[in-house]
Scaffold this motif. Structure first.
Motif, PDB file in Angstrom:
ATOM      1  N   ALA A 143      18.178  23.117  43.270  1.00 28.41           N
ATOM      2  CA  ALA A 143      18.908  23.275  42.008  1.00 28.41           C
ATOM      3  C   ALA A 143      20.348  23.691  42.264  1.00 28.41           C
ATOM      4  CB  ALA A 143      18.203  24.301  41.114  1.00 28.41           C
ATOM      5  N   ALA A 144      20.563  24.589  43.215  1.00 30.90           N
ATOM      6  CA  ALA A 144      21.935  25.006  43.547  1.00 30.90           C
ATOM      7  C   ALA A 144      22.720  23.815  44.078  1.00 30.90           C
ATOM      8  CB  ALA A 144      21.914  26.141  44.563  1.00 30.90           C
ATOM      9  N   SER A 145      22.110  23.017  44.926  1.00 31.30           N
ATOM     10  CA  SER A 145      22.775  21.836  45.473  1.00 31.30           C
ATOM     11  C   SER A 145      23.119  20.859  44.362  1.00 31.30           C
ATOM     12  CB  SER A 145      21.887  21.167  46.513  1.00 31.30           C
ATOM     13  OG  SER A 145      22.503  20.006  47.019  1.00 31.30           O
ATOM     14  N   ASP A 146      22.157  20.595  43.490  1.00 27.98           N
ATOM     15  CA  ASP A 146      22.379  19.661  42.377  1.00 27.98           C
ATOM     16  C   ASP A 146      23.504  20.130  41.462  1.00 27.98           C
ATOM     17  OD1 ASP A 146      20.311  18.119  43.375  1.00 27.98           O
ATOM     18  OD2 ASP A 146      18.844  18.768  41.861  1.00 27.98           O
ATOM     19  N   ALA A 147      23.681  21.457  41.329  1.00 27.13           N
ATOM     20  CA  ALA A 147      24.729  22.016  40.467  1.00 27.13           C
ATOM     21  C   ALA A 147      26.071  22.119  41.191  1.00 27.13           C
ATOM     22  CB  ALA A 147      24.298  23.388  39.966  1.00 27.13           C
ATOM     23  N   GLY A 148      26.112  21.748  42.470  1.00 21.51           N
ATOM     24  CA  GLY A 148      27.355  21.809  43.221  1.00 21.51           C
ATOM     25  C   GLY A 148      27.636  23.165  43.852  1.00 21.51           C
ATOM     26  N   ASP A 149      26.643  24.061  43.844  1.00 23.29           N
ATOM     27  CA  ASP A 149      26.821  25.389  44.444  1.00 23.29           C
ATOM     28  C   ASP A 149      26.341  25.333  45.894  1.00 23.29           C
ATOM     29  OD1 ASP A 149      26.980  28.014  45.172  1.00 23.29           O
ATOM     30  OD2 ASP A 149      25.725  28.788  43.544  1.00 23.29           O
ATOM     31  N   ASP A 150      27.203  24.763  46.726  1.00 24.53           N
ATOM     32  CA  ASP A 150      26.858  24.579  48.129  1.00 24.53           C
ATOM     33  C   ASP A 150      26.670  25.906  48.857  1.00 24.53           C
ATOM     34  OD1 ASP A 150      26.998  21.783  47.831  1.00 24.53           O
ATOM     35  OD2 ASP A 150      29.161  21.820  48.187  1.00 24.53           O
ATOM     36  N   GLY A 151      27.417  26.926  48.485  1.00 25.24           N
ATOM     37  CA  GLY A 151      27.302  28.231  49.130  1.00 25.24           C
ATOM     38  C   GLY A 151      25.930  28.847  48.919  1.00 25.24           C
ATOM     39  N   SER A 152      25.428  28.790  47.690  1.00 28.05           N
ATOM     40  CA  SER A 152      24.093  29.347  47.421  1.00 28.05           C
ATOM     41  C   SER A 152      23.018  28.507  48.082  1.00 28.05           C
ATOM     42  CB  SER A 152      23.849  29.457  45.911  1.00 28.05           C
ATOM     43  OG  SER A 152      24.735  30.407  45.339  1.00 28.05           O
ATOM     44  N   ASN A 153      23.177  27.172  48.027  1.00 31.87           N
ATOM     45  CA  ASN A 153      22.215  26.296  48.698  1.00 31.87           C
ATOM     46  C   ASN A 153      22.159  26.609  50.185  1.00 31.87           C
ATOM     47  OD1 ASN A 153      22.174  23.592  50.476  1.00 31.87           O
ATOM     48  ND2 ASN A 153      20.653  23.457  48.854  1.00 31.87           N
TER      49      ASN A 153
END
Length: 182
Positions: A143-153
């Motif tokens: 979900a983090a990746s899909d939302a563009g939150d690469d840092g959390s992913n």
């Protein structure tokens, strides 16, 4: 508002659930979703950390020394993961869980009994806790990746998933030895 609530909130500069403005190139909605997800993983990690310390203090039996050291090593590794998750939450502008009551209310990891458990029971409980974290972490990473939150992913995959997989494997090997009667 009652007097106790007023006293409890005296000096609060950011309410839990609110986001501080940060300039890291992520929309507020993405940051908010990631903070909620990371706080859940933080609660699980804190619960697992505590389970490891309890096991460390209360282990007994033929493999006492080996398990005593393993449980302490895994405890320290979970502390490092907690710190990384908490720092990411702060980076996103969020507020972290920090109190035992908050952790108990958020994590679905089963609490150990107050009494001393056998080594196999400790190992089973720890393996189940790792599985809970891993079952939650993988979809949260996607979900983090899909939302563009690469840092959390990246944090979830590189630290939470990898460390918990490795620790779970170690615990599983000890469970297998216990079943063989070693």
């Amino acid at each position: 508002m009652d007097n106790q609530h007023t006293q409890d909130n005296a000096g609060v500069v950011q309410e839990f659930g609110a986001l501080a403005p940060v300039r890291i190139g992520l929309p507020e909605q993405t940051r908010s979703q990631s903070v909620r997800a990371l706080n859940r993983l933080l609660a699980h990690t804190m619960a697992l950390r505590d389970a490891y310390k309890k096991a460390h203090w209360q282990t007994s039996g033929a493999n006492f020394y080996e398990l005593h050291l393993l449980f302490d090593k895994h405890y320290e590794e979970q502390v490092a993961i907690m710190d990384a998750i908490a720092e990411r939450i702060q980076t996103l502008g969020g507020v972290t869980f920090a109190l035992a009551g908050d952790i108990a209310g958020e994590s679905s990891i089963a609490r150990a009994p107050r009494g001393r458990e056998s080594a196999p029971a400790q190992l089973e409980r720890l393996a189940a806790a790792h599985e809970t974290i891993l079952l939650d972490a993988r979809p949260l990473a996607r979900a983090a990746s899909d939302a563009g939150d690469d840092g959390s992913n990246d944090l979830i995959v590189s630290q939470v998933v990898r460390a918990n997989e490795l620790q779970s494997w170690f615990i599983g090997e000890h469970l297998a030895r216990q079943a063989e009667g070693d």
